[in-house]
Design an enzyme around this catalytic site. Sequence first.
Site, PDB file in Angstrom:
ATOM      1  CB  THR A 173      -0.946  -0.009   1.222  1.00 51.82           C
ATOM      2  OG1 THR A 173      -1.682  -1.220   1.213  1.00 51.82           O
ATOM      3  CG2 THR A 173      -1.899   1.163   1.199  1.00 51.82           C
ATOM      4  CG  ASP A 174       3.185   2.320   3.358  1.00 48.28           C
ATOM      5  OD1 ASP A 174       2.797   3.420   3.771  1.00 48.28           O
ATOM      6  OD2 ASP A 174       3.076   1.266   4.013  1.00 48.28           O
ATOM      7  CD  GLN A 175       7.295  -1.184  -1.742  1.00 48.01           C
ATOM      8  OE1 GLN A 175       6.877  -2.052  -2.496  1.00 48.01           O
ATOM      9  NE2 GLN A 175       8.374  -1.346  -1.010  1.00 48.01           N
ATOM     10  CB  ALA A 178       5.698   5.717  -2.973  1.00 49.28           C
TER      11      ALA A 178
END
Length: 185
Positions: A173-175, A178
């Site tokens: 999710t973070d990647q 980003a």
Amino acid sequence: MAVDSKAAQGPLVGIKVVEFGSTVAAPFCCRLFADFGAEVIKIEPPEGDTLRWIGPRHEGVELYAATVLRGKRLVAMDLKKPEALALAKKLMQRADIVVENFRPGTMERLGLGYDELTKANPGLVLVRISGFGQTGPYAERAGYGVVAEAMAGVRHMTGDPDRPPARVALAMTDQLTAVYAAFGA
């Protein structure tokens, strides 16, 4: 994790980025900028970004941090000190892009909100990464990737049916956040 001494190459050469990020989403976003040739200055607290303690080490090197911090200039600053804030403002006046993933309102409390920054740098692009946006009913909630996975039902789809939902084995999710933040900028 110094910037390579060879001349930068890529489509973003000449673009200056200042990163106020921690853990994964903002640092990974800015790593993409650096990979494409932008000059990235990461401002982190004196104790270092929490991503420095994620994952294994090899011969004293934090492996995960090494991949996310590569290609950046790293500066430790205590943003609670006026001289550090003045230096941060000076860096942002020369930047093309600023990326932050603090809780909504943090940049404004520091005097580094969009309205304040664009007085001195009208062309500045401010990328704000937060779990639930800058306004709205959930804006003040902590918004880690694991929370987004749970709310979106991704955790329900992972693991075994006879056990509680399992964590996805990477910062997916973070990647993804980003990547979309970098594309948006």
